[in-house]
Design a protein around this motif. Structure first.
Motif, PDB file in Angstrom:
ATOM      1  N   HIS A 103     -24.074 -25.433  20.323  1.00 50.78           N
ATOM      2  CA  HIS A 103     -23.746 -25.766  21.550  1.00 50.78           C
ATOM      3  C   HIS A 103     -23.440 -27.179  21.704  1.00 50.78           C
ATOM      4  CE1 HIS A 103     -23.265 -25.092  25.783  1.00 50.78           C
ATOM      5  NE2 HIS A 103     -24.206 -25.995  26.134  1.00 50.78           N
ATOM      6  N   TYR A 104     -22.738 -27.451  22.739  1.00 47.64           N
ATOM      7  CA  TYR A 104     -22.180 -28.823  23.008  1.00 47.64           C
ATOM      8  C   TYR A 104     -23.555 -29.827  23.004  1.00 47.64           C
ATOM      9  CZ  TYR A 104     -17.990 -26.984  24.392  1.00 47.64           C
ATOM     10  OH  TYR A 104     -16.672 -26.280  24.513  1.00 47.64           O
ATOM     11  N   SER A 105     -24.378 -29.293  23.609  1.00 49.20           N
ATOM     12  CA  SER A 105     -25.894 -30.014  23.691  1.00 49.20           C
ATOM     13  C   SER A 105     -27.031 -29.158  23.873  1.00 49.20           C
ATOM     14  CB  SER A 105     -25.795 -30.964  25.239  1.00 49.20           C
ATOM     15  OG  SER A 105     -25.637 -30.248  26.365  1.00 49.20           O
ATOM     16  N   VAL A 106     -28.249 -29.692  23.681  1.00 51.62           N
ATOM     17  CA  VAL A 106     -29.364 -29.089  23.583  1.00 51.62           C
ATOM     18  C   VAL A 106     -30.445 -29.768  24.286  1.00 51.62           C
ATOM     19  CG1 VAL A 106     -29.071 -27.851  21.524  1.00 51.62           C
ATOM     20  CG2 VAL A 106     -30.029 -29.880  21.070  1.00 51.62           C
ATOM     21  N   PRO A 107     -31.736 -29.182  24.709  1.00 52.27           N
ATOM     22  CA  PRO A 107     -32.587 -29.779  25.419  1.00 52.27           C
ATOM     23  C   PRO A 107     -33.087 -31.314  24.490  1.00 52.27           C
ATOM     24  CG  PRO A 107     -33.215 -27.635  25.489  1.00 52.27           C
ATOM     25  CD  PRO A 107     -32.050 -27.970  24.337  1.00 52.27           C
ATOM     26  N   PRO A 108     -33.582 -32.281  25.282  1.00 52.84           N
ATOM     27  CA  PRO A 108     -33.902 -32.585  26.612  1.00 52.84           C
ATOM     28  C   PRO A 108     -32.605 -32.566  27.618  1.00 52.84           C
ATOM     29  CG  PRO A 108     -33.970 -34.644  25.386  1.00 52.84           C
ATOM     30  CD  PRO A 108     -33.545 -33.599  24.483  1.00 52.84           C
ATOM     31  N   ILE A 109     -31.377 -32.583  27.151  1.00 52.64           N
ATOM     32  CA  ILE A 109     -30.251 -32.514  27.932  1.00 52.64           C
ATOM     33  C   ILE A 109     -30.743 -31.146  29.096  1.00 52.64           C
ATOM     34  CG2 ILE A 109     -27.827 -32.136  28.488  1.00 52.64           C
ATOM     35  CD1 ILE A 109     -28.642 -34.794  26.863  1.00 52.64           C
ATOM     36  N   VAL A 110     -30.503 -31.393  30.428  1.00 54.56           N
ATOM     37  CA  VAL A 110     -30.764 -30.241  31.159  1.00 54.56           C
ATOM     38  C   VAL A 110     -29.587 -29.310  31.505  1.00 54.56           C
ATOM     39  CG1 VAL A 110     -31.654 -29.811  33.534  1.00 54.56           C
ATOM     40  CG2 VAL A 110     -32.575 -31.636  32.148  1.00 54.56           C
ATOM     41  N   GLY A 111     -29.541 -28.146  31.293  1.00 59.67           N
ATOM     42  CA  GLY A 111     -28.878 -27.332  31.686  1.00 59.67           C
ATOM     43  C   GLY A 111     -29.199 -25.954  31.556  1.00 59.67           C
ATOM     44  N   GLY A 112     -28.406 -24.852  32.160  1.00 60.64           N
ATOM     45  CA  GLY A 112     -28.696 -23.531  31.995  1.00 60.64           C
ATOM     46  C   GLY A 112     -28.621 -23.104  30.457  1.00 60.64           C
ATOM     47  N   VAL A 113     -27.405 -23.401  29.734  1.00 58.14           N
ATOM     48  CA  VAL A 113     -27.093 -23.007  28.380  1.00 58.14           C
ATOM     49  C   VAL A 113     -28.244 -23.779  27.629  1.00 58.14           C
ATOM     50  CG1 VAL A 113     -25.678 -22.862  26.721  1.00 58.14           C
ATOM     51  CG2 VAL A 113     -24.742 -22.509  28.796  1.00 58.14           C
ATOM     52  N   GLU A 114     -28.608 -24.980  27.995  1.00 58.08           N
ATOM     53  CA  GLU A 114     -29.584 -25.635  27.056  1.00 58.08           C
ATOM     54  C   GLU A 114     -30.951 -24.932  27.183  1.00 58.08           C
ATOM     55  OE1 GLU A 114     -26.132 -28.296  27.979  1.00 58.08           O
ATOM     56  OE2 GLU A 114     -27.327 -27.026  29.031  1.00 58.08           O
ATOM     57  N   SER A 115     -31.237 -24.528  28.507  1.00 59.51           N
ATOM     58  CA  SER A 115     -32.445 -23.704  28.607  1.00 59.51           C
ATOM     59  C   SER A 115     -32.515 -22.365  27.687  1.00 59.51           C
ATOM     60  CB  SER A 115     -32.618 -23.321  29.892  1.00 59.51           C
ATOM     61  OG  SER A 115     -33.793 -22.763  30.064  1.00 59.51           O
ATOM     62  N   VAL A 116     -31.246 -21.579  27.642  1.00 54.43           N
ATOM     63  CA  VAL A 116     -31.226 -20.482  26.976  1.00 54.43           C
ATOM     64  C   VAL A 116     -31.087 -20.801  25.584  1.00 54.43           C
ATOM     65  CG1 VAL A 116     -29.510 -18.489  26.375  1.00 54.43           C
ATOM     66  CG2 VAL A 116     -29.887 -19.144  28.884  1.00 54.43           C
ATOM     67  N   VAL A 117     -30.662 -21.884  25.033  1.00 57.36           N
ATOM     68  CA  VAL A 117     -30.602 -22.262  23.634  1.00 57.36           C
ATOM     69  C   VAL A 117     -32.070 -22.309  23.177  1.00 57.36           C
ATOM     70  CG1 VAL A 117     -30.201 -24.050  22.049  1.00 57.36           C
ATOM     71  CG2 VAL A 117     -28.542 -23.186  23.506  1.00 57.36           C
ATOM     72  N   VAL A 136     -34.758 -21.791  11.972  1.00 63.42           N
ATOM     73  CA  VAL A 136     -33.725 -21.943  13.103  1.00 63.42           C
ATOM     74  C   VAL A 136     -33.355 -23.444  13.014  1.00 63.42           C
ATOM     75  CG1 VAL A 136     -33.363 -21.781  15.430  1.00 63.42           C
ATOM     76  CG2 VAL A 136     -34.842 -20.167  14.502  1.00 63.42           C
ATOM     77  N   ARG A 137     -32.161 -23.673  13.222  1.00 57.96           N
ATOM     78  CA  ARG A 137     -31.483 -24.860  13.385  1.00 57.96           C
ATOM     79  C   ARG A 137     -30.675 -25.009  14.443  1.00 57.96           C
ATOM     80  NH1 ARG A 137     -28.096 -25.665   7.693  1.00 57.96           N
ATOM     81  NH2 ARG A 137     -29.925 -24.195   7.371  1.00 57.96           N
ATOM     82  N   LEU A 138     -30.715 -26.145  15.127  1.00 57.30           N
ATOM     83  CA  LEU A 138     -29.558 -26.256  16.421  1.00 57.30           C
ATOM     84  C   LEU A 138     -28.705 -27.440  15.784  1.00 57.30           C
ATOM     85  CD1 LEU A 138     -32.493 -27.328  19.162  1.00 57.30           C
ATOM     86  CD2 LEU A 138     -31.239 -25.006  18.528  1.00 57.30           C
ATOM     87  N   ILE A 139     -27.425 -27.023  16.157  1.00 56.13           N
ATOM     88  CA  ILE A 139     -26.241 -27.961  16.009  1.00 56.13           C
ATOM     89  C   ILE A 139     -25.657 -28.268  17.411  1.00 56.13           C
ATOM     90  CG2 ILE A 139     -24.087 -28.056  14.814  1.00 56.13           C
ATOM     91  CD1 ILE A 139     -25.105 -25.580  12.962  1.00 56.13           C
ATOM     92  N   ALA A 140     -25.665 -29.609  17.519  1.00 55.33           N
ATOM     93  CA  ALA A 140     -24.966 -30.090  18.885  1.00 55.33           C
ATOM     94  C   ALA A 140     -24.694 -31.468  18.634  1.00 55.33           C
ATOM     95  CB  ALA A 140     -26.102 -29.807  20.076  1.00 55.33           C
ATOM     96  N   ALA A 141     -24.068 -31.965  19.609  1.00 58.50           N
ATOM     97  CA  ALA A 141     -23.620 -33.430  19.880  1.00 58.50           C
ATOM     98  C   ALA A 141     -24.616 -34.116  20.272  1.00 58.50           C
ATOM     99  CB  ALA A 141     -22.245 -33.691  20.591  1.00 58.50           C
ATOM    100  N   ARG A 142     -25.532 -33.486  21.167  1.00 53.67           N
ATOM    101  CA  ARG A 142     -26.471 -34.414  22.101  1.00 53.67           C
ATOM    102  C   ARG A 142     -27.820 -33.400  22.128  1.00 53.67           C
ATOM    103  NH1 ARG A 142     -24.525 -34.918  27.482  1.00 53.67           N
ATOM    104  NH2 ARG A 142     -23.248 -33.609  27.022  1.00 53.67           N
ATOM    105  N   GLY A 143     -29.048 -34.269  22.115  1.00 54.61           N
ATOM    106  CA  GLY A 143     -30.249 -33.507  22.324  1.00 54.61           C
ATOM    107  C   GLY A 143     -31.061 -34.115  21.442  1.00 54.61           C
ATOM    108  N   LYS A 144     -32.195 -33.152  21.068  1.00 51.92           N
ATOM    109  CA  LYS A 144     -33.447 -33.648  20.044  1.00 51.92           C
ATOM    110  C   LYS A 144     -33.903 -32.286  19.518  1.00 51.92           C
ATOM    111  CE  LYS A 144     -34.812 -37.631  22.270  1.00 51.92           C
ATOM    112  NZ  LYS A 144     -36.015 -38.516  22.788  1.00 51.92           N
ATOM    113  N   ALA A 145     -34.375 -32.365  18.500  1.00 50.68           N
ATOM    114  CA  ALA A 145     -34.935 -31.276  17.744  1.00 50.68           C
ATOM    115  C   ALA A 145     -36.180 -30.638  18.565  1.00 50.68           C
ATOM    116  CB  ALA A 145     -35.702 -31.689  16.433  1.00 50.68           C
ATOM    117  N   LEU A 146     -36.374 -29.310  18.530  1.00 51.78           N
ATOM    118  CA  LEU A 146     -37.265 -28.782  19.620  1.00 51.78           C
ATOM    119  C   LEU A 146     -38.552 -29.090  19.046  1.00 51.78           C
ATOM    120  CD1 LEU A 146     -35.506 -25.640  20.621  1.00 51.78           C
ATOM    121  CD2 LEU A 146     -35.569 -27.781  21.951  1.00 51.78           C
ATOM    122  N   SER A 147     -38.689 -28.871  17.658  1.00 52.69           N
ATOM    123  CA  SER A 147     -40.048 -29.137  16.806  1.00 52.69           C
ATOM    124  C   SER A 147     -39.800 -29.489  15.665  1.00 52.69           C
ATOM    125  CB  SER A 147     -40.760 -28.005  17.245  1.00 52.69           C
ATOM    126  OG  SER A 147     -40.182 -26.939  16.381  1.00 52.69           O
TER     127      SER A 147
END
Length: 163
Positions: free
Chosen positions: A7-21, A35-46
């Motif tokens: 996705h374009y961004s992941v948490p802690p960026i706030v948004g509906g899709v970020e929450s779903v991700v 699981v790995r996230l791929i995005a331009a902005r955000g942080k690892a979830l754990s």
């Protein structure tokens, strides 16, 4: 199973899709998947859900906005092709070892057309959030779809353990 979520961004960026991700990632990780996230902005979830940062995936990146301005004028320039190809190389690198790619909104929200082109060439991109052509045509809402994907992935993992 090794799963990547794009996705374009992941948490802690706030948004509906970020929450779903985040919900997808936690649910699949809890089901025993890597699981790995791929995005331009955000942080690892754990520690177990890392983030691969691709700055050019950001719709606000200076190069992306410059190419968007060119495209808005009807100009498909070498800048677009270069950006598209760089994103392709970065995505291919980020996807090494991945079995399933889940693409959130990249192909339906044209915020970064170079990324859209590359993601579309790598994965099936439906209007839903899943890289699963059968599930995306099922008419399930995102919550049901998330549970369905996790269930299918868990069943696949169980079959692989028994083999």
């Amino acid at each position: 199973m090794n799963i990547a979520i794009l996705h374009y961004s992941v948490p802690p960026i706030v948004g509906g899709v970020e929450s779903v991700v985040a919900h997808h990632a936690y649910l699949m990780s809890a089901g025993g998947h890597s699981v790995r996230l791929i995005a331009a902005r955000g942080k690892a979830l754990s520690e177990d859900i890392p983030l691969v940062v691709i700055p050019l995936a950001d719709s606000r990146h200076a190069r992306v906005t410059e190419v968007k301005d060119q495209l808005d004028r009807g100009e498909v320039t070498a800048d677009f092709e270069t950006l598209r190809d760089e994103l392709g190389e970065q995505l291919q690198s980020a996807l090494i070892g991945v079995d399933v790619l889940i693409v959130h909104n990249i192909c339906s929200l044209n915020k970064n057309l170079a990324l859209n082109c590359r993601a579309s060439s790598i994965a099936y991109c439906g209007q839903t959030s899943a890289f699963d052509p059968l599930a995306s045509r099922s008419g399930m809402d995102n919550a049901a779809l998330s549970k369905g994907i996790a269930r299918r992935l868990s069943l696949e993992l169980a079959k692989n353990r028994m083999a």
